[in-house]
Design a protein around this motif. Structure first.
Motif, PDB file in Angstrom:
ATOM      1  N   ARG A  78      17.139  29.355  -1.291  1.00 13.82           N
ATOM      2  CA  ARG A  78      15.644  29.550  -1.332  1.00 13.82           C
ATOM      3  C   ARG A  78      15.305  28.760   0.170  1.00 13.82           C
ATOM      4  O   ARG A  78      14.228  28.507   0.401  1.00 13.82           O
ATOM      5  CB  ARG A  78      15.125  28.894  -2.413  1.00 13.82           C
ATOM      6  N   PHE A  79      16.267  27.875   0.597  1.00 13.38           N
ATOM      7  CA  PHE A  79      16.013  27.346   1.865  1.00 13.38           C
ATOM      8  C   PHE A  79      15.748  28.262   3.130  1.00 13.38           C
ATOM      9  O   PHE A  79      16.535  29.340   3.062  1.00 13.38           O
ATOM     10  CB  PHE A  79      16.951  26.352   2.259  1.00 13.38           C
ATOM     11  N   LYS A 105      11.896  29.053   2.310  1.00 17.02           N
ATOM     12  CA  LYS A 105      11.310  30.618   2.742  1.00 17.02           C
ATOM     13  C   LYS A 105       9.892  30.949   2.631  1.00 17.02           C
ATOM     14  O   LYS A 105       9.544  30.380   1.704  1.00 17.02           O
ATOM     15  CB  LYS A 105      12.230  31.544   2.344  1.00 17.02           C
ATOM     16  N   ASP A 106       9.368  31.408   3.617  1.00 16.57           N
ATOM     17  CA  ASP A 106       8.079  31.838   3.535  1.00 16.57           C
ATOM     18  C   ASP A 106       7.121  30.810   3.233  1.00 16.57           C
ATOM     19  O   ASP A 106       6.060  31.184   2.614  1.00 16.57           O
ATOM     20  CB  ASP A 106       8.139  33.040   2.352  1.00 16.57           C
ATOM     21  N   GLY A 107       7.529  29.448   3.758  1.00 18.39           N
ATOM     22  CA  GLY A 107       6.434  28.433   3.405  1.00 18.39           C
ATOM     23  C   GLY A 107       6.197  28.115   1.919  1.00 18.39           C
ATOM     24  O   GLY A 107       5.237  27.417   1.444  1.00 18.39           O
ATOM     25  N   ARG A 108       7.140  28.454   1.055  1.00 22.98           N
ATOM     26  CA  ARG A 108       6.773  28.238  -0.440  1.00 22.98           C
ATOM     27  C   ARG A 108       7.112  26.569  -0.625  1.00 22.98           C
ATOM     28  O   ARG A 108       7.601  25.946   0.097  1.00 22.98           O
ATOM     29  CB  ARG A 108       7.790  28.832  -1.004  1.00 22.98           C
ATOM     30  N   PHE A 152      13.755  24.636  -6.036  1.00 20.54           N
ATOM     31  CA  PHE A 152      13.337  25.371  -6.776  1.00 20.54           C
ATOM     32  C   PHE A 152      11.733  25.497  -6.603  1.00 20.54           C
ATOM     33  O   PHE A 152      11.350  24.197  -6.269  1.00 20.54           O
ATOM     34  CB  PHE A 152      13.397  24.823  -8.375  1.00 20.54           C
ATOM     35  N   ASP A 153      11.247  26.536  -6.666  1.00 15.75           N
ATOM     36  CA  ASP A 153       9.619  26.497  -6.132  1.00 15.75           C
ATOM     37  C   ASP A 153       8.815  26.957  -7.415  1.00 15.75           C
ATOM     38  O   ASP A 153       9.293  26.884  -8.451  1.00 15.75           O
ATOM     39  CB  ASP A 153       9.519  27.821  -4.966  1.00 15.75           C
ATOM     40  N   ALA A 154       7.816  27.081  -7.335  1.00 12.32           N
ATOM     41  CA  ALA A 154       6.647  27.676  -8.376  1.00 12.32           C
ATOM     42  C   ALA A 154       6.860  28.666  -9.193  1.00 12.32           C
ATOM     43  O   ALA A 154       6.454  28.781 -10.260  1.00 12.32           O
ATOM     44  CB  ALA A 154       5.184  27.530  -7.683  1.00 12.32           C
TER      45      ALA A 154
END
Length: 239
Positions: A78-79, A105-108, A152-154
């Motif tokens: 995810r980085f 990634k993608d500014g998450r 881990f993102d949202a």
């Protein structure tokens, strides 16, 4: 040799020795060619040539006074820049996340960071100003372990992540002691069905104090750190 260069855990060291020469369970008694054997991981051995060439004092100048040397950190997919990086012990976790990993990634938004393996523990994404040392991470309920970092993102369901931790613990428990063997299965049942309830506090206490090895004792601490990272979403699991 730096105190940060840890040998593998007892189960891992036995597995490594058995791969070379199957024999009795403890390589310190009977290992390779039936002789006492010291088992070290690849990270430790990879540091030896540099230490021999430049001296132990030079190596000890890296890191912090109580935990000298470097650590290999593996950043998950995810980085923005996933991969393995060698950093000095004591490097702030947020610097590793941003400088080396490039954020997500993608500014998450980073919601939680798992560090040190499945049972290493979790840090809240907005509170990463923590030195990468065993002592500092322990103060925040986490463990250095192998220093891998999983972001881990949202989009991650915290309860699904909780169930994953319990599934891993139940699958990997060796079954030698009841607190871990039964406790991990009961914890998984609670995570799948009823939630922590009143019985979980007693279960966590029993596993944390009566399990024979660090694996069983570490499970409640990892769950507790996850619950603290996600707050109300995992209410009751922080006991």
């Amino acid at each position: 040799m730096s105190p940060a260069r840890r040998p593998p855990s007892p189960p891992a060291s036995k597995a490594l020795a058995a791969a070379l020469a199957p024999g009795p369970p403890y390589p310190t008694d009977h290992g390779l060619w039936d002789a006492p054997t010291v088992v070290n991981n690849v990270e430790t051995l990879a540091a030896v040539p540099w230490i021999v060439a430049h001296g132990g004092a030079s190596y000890a100048r890296r890191g912090v006074p109580d935990e000298t040397g470097t650590e290999l950190v593996c950043l998950s997919e995810r980085f923005a820049r996933p991969g393995a990086y060698e950093v000095e012990l004591g490097t702030p976790v947020d610097e590793i996340v941003t400088r080396f990993g490039g954020g997500l990634k993608d500014g998450r938004e980073l919601v939680a960071l798992q560090i040190g393996g499945p049972l290493g523990g979790f840090l809240f994404g907005a509170e990463l100003d923590v030195p990468l040392t065993t002592a500092a991470l322990a103060e925040h309920g986490a463990a250095l372990g192998h220093a891998g970092m999983v972001a881990f993102d949202a989009g991650t369901d915290p309860y699904e992540l909780l169930r994953h931790v319990w599934e891993f613990a139940a699958d990997e428990s060796c079954g030698a002691c009841s607190p871990c063997r039964v406790g991990t299965r009961r914890g998984l049942e609670l995570a799948r069905d009823d939630g922590p309830g009143e019985s979980y506090e007693r279960l966590a206490l029993l596993m944390g104090e009566a399990s024979l090895c660090a694996f069983g004792r570490r499970v409640p601490a990892a769950v507790r750190s996850l619950a603290r990272a996600y707050g109300p979403a995992l209410e009751g699991w922080d006991r």
